[in-house]
Design an enzyme around this catalytic site. Structure first.
Site, PDB file in Angstrom:
ATOM      1  CG  HIS A  84     -19.960  23.523  -8.164  1.00  0.00           C
ATOM      2  ND1 HIS A  84     -19.114  23.647  -9.023  1.00  0.00           N
ATOM      3  CD2 HIS A  84     -20.288  24.590  -7.940  1.00  0.00           C
ATOM      4  CE1 HIS A  84     -19.087  24.864  -9.275  1.00  0.00           C
ATOM      5  NE2 HIS A  84     -19.883  25.485  -8.235  1.00  0.00           N
ATOM      6  CD  GLU A  85     -23.476  25.091  -5.394  1.00  0.00           C
ATOM      7  OE1 GLU A  85     -23.177  26.103  -4.782  1.00  0.00           O
ATOM      8  OE2 GLU A  85     -23.788  25.457  -6.817  1.00  0.00           O
TER       9      GLU A  85
END
Lengths: 507, 507
Positions: B269-270
């Site tokens: 995600h990041e």
């Protein structure tokens, strides 16, 4: 009266905001040397330059002069060693110094520094002094110019440069004290090299896991009193200490698998710097009562913990169980102590032992004065360098890279900086001697792992005063005597007597 | 002409300097959450406040308006999607928005945020909504005030708040698209819970060494294209991504020994956020052509890599050897894939699976509109919350702590923020569908570890445009269609068909 209080509050707020900005720039630089991804350099340089520029603009704002003028004669500032008195007195001094250098000269020095370091780096890599000589000439001329503008009445050009790092130091005093030190060190060195007992330090060159060194370093820093609630220990290629706020001091060390003392003494050294920063009055962070006195006094704190404490037999009586357990070793305290105090005259300052380190500095102190005064030309410098090394330290540099090109300082415009290292060593020994007399037997305390009395003594006699006293005043107040070489000489002689079986008074 | 060029250079330099300052403030905050020693908080807050305040002052300086007025009608800016055109257009928009909020209101919101978060934190700890209600009332009233001041003609108060995070979004459009999504998700969820095949995810709750998770996370981030020359991956309690410069993007994840998906999908995600930042035009860092479009578009990049890529069977066909080797496991790609796609309606948004996540958001989107319009009072809120959870998600919160008090957002004044999460999910699926159509079979590329074609497609259709297009324009240009729920629904149905043995068209 109320006007004065309000004006002072405005001045203090301005200086506080300057410190907020300057400390953010410090974080940018700490991060650059520890965390930043490789390609971040270019933008990081722009960030640092912008924030530093803004901080400089705030430090030289004419508003400061107006506030100071309004506060002239305020009774609350009449004691020059009070918080308010010191703030006004030293803020004016700093302001006037900063204003004395025209922006054009500051920029010329900044840009010569970038060029100079590039030339120096290439010259050192290629072992070719000629590649650096022109840049050095340019830098000397700029520094001479700066020194002339900065000099107070009665100050020489070189003294004015020195004053940037060691405020109020007099070349005459240093020359006298350094000369006495030099004579005694040369004598001590000849006794050591002539001693039938020599030290084998192969123990230190075995393989020591970086993880083990990391644990040991952290344990030692915590044991002597570095506060990890208010600081951290990290890793970098060129160790340093930086203060990012009143409760955020970062120290850095370096781990080499086959050279154990690097991380241990690097850590103790930086922890000494760090404990000084942690002992400064927090409420005045970035203002004179919360700032360090001089680089020499700062260095005295690092050298005291690194050498007077960390290289003592008592220290290793305390920590031999820990170091042996960490690395599955079986050496005795006396063996560790001897290895950590081995003397070997060498070419490189940063690798020098304590018996020769200050000789490296004294050579530089003499040469840089001659460069600034013009008595020595850059063409003559390499010959002068080699001649001094041979006569003073007894080693002859085979190349410029291992000789005149070994230090970054001159390429970065740092003339007058070197003597602060030896001042640090001198002050460390003198403070230690006074603390030992005041606190009874420090050795016995160290053997029991008790370093708090010494740290508290340093807090009381050094840290808590910030910049309120000059280095000379601070030394006089703390030790009852002016700066002298005797305590350092006595301390080294005593330590090497243990290791090299010398007589403990001069032979 | 030359005048325009010079004026633009001055404006650009001003915006660049603002970015230097703002990015230094970002570093202060990154460091606070990863590195800073415990006692550093107080001074750090002062540093961040000062630098942020200076950056705000620069963004609202009237000089900007004068430059923009001078540049009015400049031919180089006639194309609104050119670098110069977008810079002038969006700088004026930002400037006018910022100027519309009086300093007093900005300060009142900042101080209500500190108070609000304190009350919220205590209320959640004590499971006592009443402790938060007054602070929430105050915050709603301040936000309503801000929304009224920010609203453009035709914009509702809530829409003006939403516009801060999702510029140019229309509540009407979102309501329609979300409603379609909600109906389909509820249907899908009932099919999944009714399916005879259920997923046992005990595999994920074994003990997984943090060191192993760290290695795996870094390997996955690098594999999908996060550039470690221009970024780093670190550890923190609340993962995030921050950009400290055009080549310095920091992503953070969290490692839990007994919950493997946390670090894996947190990292993907990041890294998705990070690759968007790394794909923005570097020369325009901090200016509109080098900035992200909206939080929804930013979130689309993180969700795309986390869910569309990272939760695909093809991805685990590629990385099962690595994960099995890292943890000495023997699960098959299908087993990992099934575990990572387990559906279980639950109370907590941040722990929700993909089938229910957007339902959590839709509940908040409806409730926060009613709070801002005044249709719903804070006294009624907990009941309304529980009623929606029961009817929409099929779970009934047993307590406020697990219900209305679970999110920090409202206490921090973030009204209009929640919908950007679902916009992100919708856009991710829509972009993915278009990329898959354009690039052929993405699954086959993933099986071979080839993620570059997808990343390059995103670079070309999303990243490289910075803020030059609105989210709607960007979606239309990249996918040929306006925002729609169909791609997300189709994608989820297809994935859950594999895992839960559903029919791949609606039952």
């Amino acid at each position: 009266m109320t006007d004065h209080v309000q004006t002072f509050a405005a001045l203090r707020n301005h200086l506080h905001q300057t410190a907020l900005l300057a400390s953010a720039a410090e974080l940018l630089q700490w991060d650059e040397r520890t965390m930043m991804p490789p390609d971040g350099s270019e933008f990081r340089a722009a960030q640092v330059a912008y924030l530093s520029g803004r901080a400089h603009a705030m430090r030289t704002s004419e508003q400061i002069e107006r506030w100071l003028d309004e506060l002239d004669g305020w009774s609350a500032a009449s004691d020059p060693a009070s918080d308010i008195g010191a703030t006004l007195r030293l803020t004016r001094k700093d302001y006037e110094k900063q204003r004395r250098l025209p922006g054009q000269l500051v920029e010329a020095i900044a840009s010569a520094t970038v060029r100079g370091q590039g030339c120096w780096d290439a010259a050192r890599r290629n072992d070719d002094y000629a590649q650096f000589q022109t840049a050095l000439d340019e830098m000397i001329s700029l520094q001479r110019n700066a020194g002339e503008l900065l000099a107070e009445p009665g100050q020489s050009t070189y003294e004015a440069l020195l004053d940037q790092y060691e405020p109020d130091a007099r070349v005459e005093d240093l020359t006298r004290v350094f000369a006495g030190l030099r004579d005694e060190l040369v004598k001590l060195l000849s006794e050591i090299t002539a001693s039938p007992r020599q030290v084998d330090d192969r123990l230190l060159k075995q393989t020591y896991s970086v993880d083990g060194q990391r644990q040991l370093s952290k344990a030692l820093a915590a044991a002597i009193g570095f506060d990890f609630q208010r600081g951290r220990l990290d890793e970098t290629s060129h160790p340093f200490c930086t203060s990012l706020g009143p409760s955020d001091c970062r120290i850095l060390t370096r781990y080499e698998e086959n050279w154990l003392p690097g991380s241990i003494f690097g850590t103790l050294h930086e922890a000494g710097h760090g404990m000084y920063e942690q002992g400064l009055p927090q409420d005045w962070y970035g203002l004179p009562p919360g700032s360090f006195v001089s680089l020499g006094i700062h260095e005295s704190q690092s050298r005291l913990w690194e050498n007077l404490v960390g290289r003592s037999l008592a220290f290793w009586k305390c920590f031999t169980p820990l170091i042996n357990e960490t690395f599955s070793e079986t050496a005795t305290p006396a063996q560790w102590h001897a290895c950590f105090n081995r003397v070997q005259p060498s070419l490189i300052r940063v690798e020098a032992d304590e018996a020769t380190y200050n000789l490296h500095i004294i050579v530089r102190f003499e040469l840089e004065q001659a460069l600034i005064s013009g008595e020595l030309s850059t063409a003559e410098l390499p010959f002068a360098w080699n001649e001094r090394y041979t006569s003073v330290i007894g080693v002859s540099p085979p190349s410029a890279a291992n000789g005149v090109l070994q230090d970054v300082h001159w390429s970065a415009g740092l003339f007058g900086y070197f003597p602060t290292y030896t001042i640090g060593n001198l002050v460390a020994a003198q403070l230690y001697q006074a603390a030992d007399a005041a606190l009874g037997n420090l050795d016995r305390q160290f053997e029991q792992g008790d370093f708090a009395p010494l740290l508290n003594w340093l807090r009381e006699h050094v840290h808590t005063h910030g910049r309120k006293y000059t280095a000379d005043e601070l030394i006089q107040n703390a030790t009852g005597k002016p700066l002298s070489a005797e305590p350092l000489i006595a301390s080294l002689r005593q330590r090497y007597a243990q290791v090299y079986d010398l007589e403990s008074s001069p032979g």
